[in-house]
Design a protein around this motif. Structure first.
Motif, mmCIF file in Angstrom:
data_model
loop_
_atom_site.group_PDB
_atom_site.id
_atom_site.type_symbol
_atom_site.label_atom_id
_atom_site.label_comp_id
_atom_site.label_asym_id
_atom_site.label_seq_id
_atom_site.Cartn_x
_atom_site.Cartn_y
_atom_site.Cartn_z
ATOM 1 N N LEU A 1 -26.336 -7.117 80.638
ATOM 2 C CA LEU A 1 -25.706 -7.585 79.410
ATOM 3 C C LEU A 1 -26.353 -8.865 78.897
ATOM 4 O O LEU A 1 -26.411 -9.118 77.694
ATOM 5 C CB LEU A 1 -24.214 -7.824 79.640
ATOM 6 C CG LEU A 1 -23.377 -8.250 78.432
ATOM 7 C CD1 LEU A 1 -23.405 -7.180 77.353
ATOM 8 C CD2 LEU A 1 -21.949 -8.547 78.849
ATOM 9 N N PRO B 1 -23.688 -1.688 74.168
ATOM 10 C CA PRO B 1 -23.274 -3.088 74.354
ATOM 11 C C PRO B 1 -21.788 -3.343 74.145
ATOM 12 O O PRO B 1 -21.232 -4.280 74.726
ATOM 13 C CB PRO B 1 -24.115 -3.838 73.304
ATOM 14 C CG PRO B 1 -25.329 -2.995 73.123
ATOM 15 C CD PRO B 1 -24.839 -1.581 73.237
ATOM 16 N N GLU C 1 -27.931 -11.454 74.926
ATOM 17 C CA GLU C 1 -27.509 -12.803 74.546
ATOM 18 C C GLU C 1 -28.697 -13.580 73.988
ATOM 19 O O GLU C 1 -29.852 -13.217 74.170
ATOM 20 C CB GLU C 1 -26.915 -13.513 75.759
ATOM 21 C CG GLU C 1 -25.704 -12.809 76.365
ATOM 22 C CD GLU C 1 -24.539 -12.688 75.390
ATOM 23 O OE1 GLU C 1 -24.423 -13.551 74.499
ATOM 24 O OE2 GLU C 1 -23.759 -11.733 75.520
ATOM 25 N N LYS D 1 -19.898 -7.097 69.583
ATOM 26 C CA LYS D 1 -21.154 -6.623 70.166
ATOM 27 C C LYS D 1 -21.868 -5.632 69.244
ATOM 28 O O LYS D 1 -23.053 -5.358 69.420
ATOM 29 C CB LYS D 1 -20.884 -5.944 71.522
ATOM 30 C CG LYS D 1 -20.331 -6.867 72.607
ATOM 31 C CD LYS D 1 -21.343 -7.894 73.038
ATOM 32 C CE LYS D 1 -20.949 -8.591 74.335
ATOM 33 N NZ LYS D 1 -19.640 -9.249 74.295
#
Length: 610
Positions: A240, A194, A244, A23
């Protein structure tokens, strides 16, 4: 730049460390490693290159345990290698350290340790820390770390683990970001949110000179001197999934396409309901204080600096105040004239840029009022500035900044208009007119993005060249600089940006048959002059790709080889549109050359060392 993850709890730590480091890949790195207490001893595995190399090593010999630290390194002291990778240990292999930042007096400390019989296996400054902690250890890892840190000068975020006390993990922050994650029966350390968001949304943000002692059940916070401190838990409320790719091939492409939303989000709540004025409730600078400002300094690095160059034009045009722009790494070394009547605006995507932070602190030391423009709530820049405008671009993962940059432009437009209405330098009708044009920007960006295939074809042709030029006049020159930087960052094609009027003062010597020139001609009052400059390079054989406003297609097409038109807006606002095809140009050129778009070589997302 570099990433730290640490864990203590009830789960197997290796998968948590590896996933956390993944991350943080956006920060840039050239090696990685982890240290885990296996129940009997401290074991370390590390590898040069991508995390996949580290994972391959761990596949055959996993490190099993429930406490550990991990790191991705971006080389500063010593070339990328297994030996220079973190974590680093002392000679007894009982103390392990991960470190972001630079220890400025490491050579002095290293010489002392060598004289005492210590052997060093790496070229790094970090290895010195593990030896210092071992020397200072007398049964209490916390006191040992405190004593070691007092001997160090520089910038550091530390994660420290010892075989002697595997039930405690120590974290320290001084001028390099570090957060603490709080979960039930487990605790975390990380360079950025993250890395741990999958496990907890409750964090402590360490300030400079603070440290944390983590056990499975509690977090104790202290100053480096050992004084207990109280701190509120910060609850992270973003999803989260925003980090992506969302179906796009690369984060950069996703973030380019997220710009309409970033524009809307950054403007939302900052424009009055009737659309006639700017509302910035977060600004504490009073109208009386603003009227006392006699000059503005805009200080930033890289892409943020290019946003600042646009900001200079915006503030001077609207607020009628003199504005200087300065590269943050040079600002404090040139003895700038800073007084209490100076407004210093610092711009940083991450809010942790070391040079920008140093400039901020110098400005405050000199008595200036400091206003920050940043994308990260709770970052060092946001906390230390007197005022802050948060750009609501959302997490930006790709190293090459796109939506964070354009959100900074929106912030400058809002700030410039706010200053103008407060100072009375613009009529209400003009402010309302500009705000109405800003409201159309997101839809206009969508229109540009719909023409991506046109830009792709041009990019593929450009990718076959090793040198090219960007030109523009006025505010177009600032955009040309950003377009050139983007191309260099991710395609590695050499490019230079010039104010078009400067061509005849030397640059024309470099123009020869077939050299690509990207020309911006969006400024109405400079349109004819820019066309003349384009004809100068065309006369010397350049292949010109022009970016012009709708309505100029027929005329501009006569002077360029390929033309891309952007929707018409006010001249002051064109950078928010004209940069988008340049972002796409860089992306597709990099793709055509087979490069890793999101992780360009030698670069990092957050530059946390000077």
């Amino acid at each position: 730049m570099c990433g730290i993850v640490g864990y203590i709890g009830y789960r197997e730590t290796q998968p948590i460390l590896i996933e956390g480091l993944k991350k943080l890949e956006y920060r840039g790195y050239d090696s990685a490693g982890i240290a885990v207490h296996t129940g009997q001893k401290l074991e370390v595995t590390k590898s040069v290159g991508r995390l996949a190399n580290l994972e391959n090593r761990l596949t055959g010999e996993p490190l099993c345990g429930t406490v550990g630290i991990g790191h991705t390194r971006w080389a500063t002291h010593g070339k990328p290698s297994d030996a220079n990778s973190h974590p680093h240990t002392d000679n007894s292999l009982k103390f392990s350290v991960v470190h972001n930042g630079i220890i400025e007096n490491y050579l002095e400390l290293k010489e002392e340790l060598v004289q005492e019989g210590h052997r060093f296996l790496s070229e790094t400054d970090t290895e010195v820390i593990s030896h210092l902690v071992a020397v200072e250890y007398e049964g209490d890892i916390v006191k040992a770390v405190q004593k070691a840190v007092r001997k160090m000068r520089g910038a550091f975020a530390l994660g420290v683990l010892t075989e002697h006390e595997p039930d405690r993990l120590v974290a320290v922050r001084y001028a390099s970001p570090l957060i603490i994650g709080v979960g039930e029966g487990e605790k975390f350390i990380a360079s950025d949110i993250p890395a741990i968001l999958e496990y907890t949304r409750d964090i402590y943000i360490l300030e400079d000179g603070e440290m944390a002692v983590l056990t499975r059940d509690r977090v104790d916070l202290f100053t480096i001197e050992g004084n207990p401190i109280a701190k509120d838990v910060f609850h992270v409320n973003w999803d989260l999934m925003t980090a992506e790719k969302g179906g796009y091939d690369h984060f950069m492409l996703k973030e380019i396409h997220e710009q309409p939303k970033a524009y809307r989000d950054t403007m939302r709540g900052r424009i009055s309901e009737d659309g006639r004025s700017v509302v910035l409730p977060e600004i504490k600078l009073t109208p009386e204080q603003l009227r006392g400002i006699n000059r503005v300094h805009i200080v930033a690095c890289g892409t943020a600096m290019h946003a600042g160059m646009v900001g200079k034009t915006v503030i001077e045009s609207l607020a009628r105040l003199p504005v200087e722009t300065d590269v943050a790494s040079e600002y404090r070394y040139r003895s700038p004239i800073i007084t209490p009547e100076t407004l210093v605006i610092v711009v940083s995507q991450s809010g942790e840029t070391a040079d920008t932070l140093a400039a901020l602190r110098e400005a405050k030391r000199c008595g200036a009022h400091v206003l920050a423009i940043t994308n990260v709530v709770g970052s060092s820049v946001a906390r230390e500035a007197d005022d802050v405008i948060i750009t609501l671009a959302g997490p930006e993962i790709a190293v090459a900044s796109t939506k964070a940059y354009t959100s900074q432009l929106i912030a400058f437009y809002l700030l410039g208009l706010y200053m103008a209405q407060t100072l009375g330098t613009q009529e209400e009708a003009r402010i309302a007119h500009i705000l109405a044009a800003m409201d159309s920007l997101p839809d206009q960006v969508e229109k540009i993005l719909a023409q991506s295939d046109t830009v792709k074809g041009i990019a593929e042709a450009i990718s076959k060249h090793s040198n090219l030029f960007f030109i523009g006049r006025g505010i177009d020159y600032a955009v040309a600089l950003e377009g050139s930087l983007k191309l260099k960052e991710i395609s590695y094609i050499h490019s230079e940006a010039y104010a078009a009027g400067e061509l005849k003062h030397g640059t024309l010597a470099l123009i020869e048959e077939g050299v690509p020139v990207i020309a911006l001609l969006t400024q109405e009052d400079l349109y004819e002059k820019t066309l003349s400059n384009i004809k100068e390079v065309k006369a010397r054989g350049a292949d010109v790709f022009g970016i012009a406003n709708e309505g100029h297609e027929a005329e501009a097409a006569k002077s360029v080889d390929t033309l891309f038109s952007i929707p018409r807006t006010l001249p002051l606002l064109t950078p928010a549109l004209s940069v988008v095809p340049l972002q796409l140009l860089s992306y597709y050129a990099s793709l055509a050359l087979g490069h890793d778009v999101d992780k360009p070589r030698n670069l990092a997302k957050s530059v946390t060392v000077e």
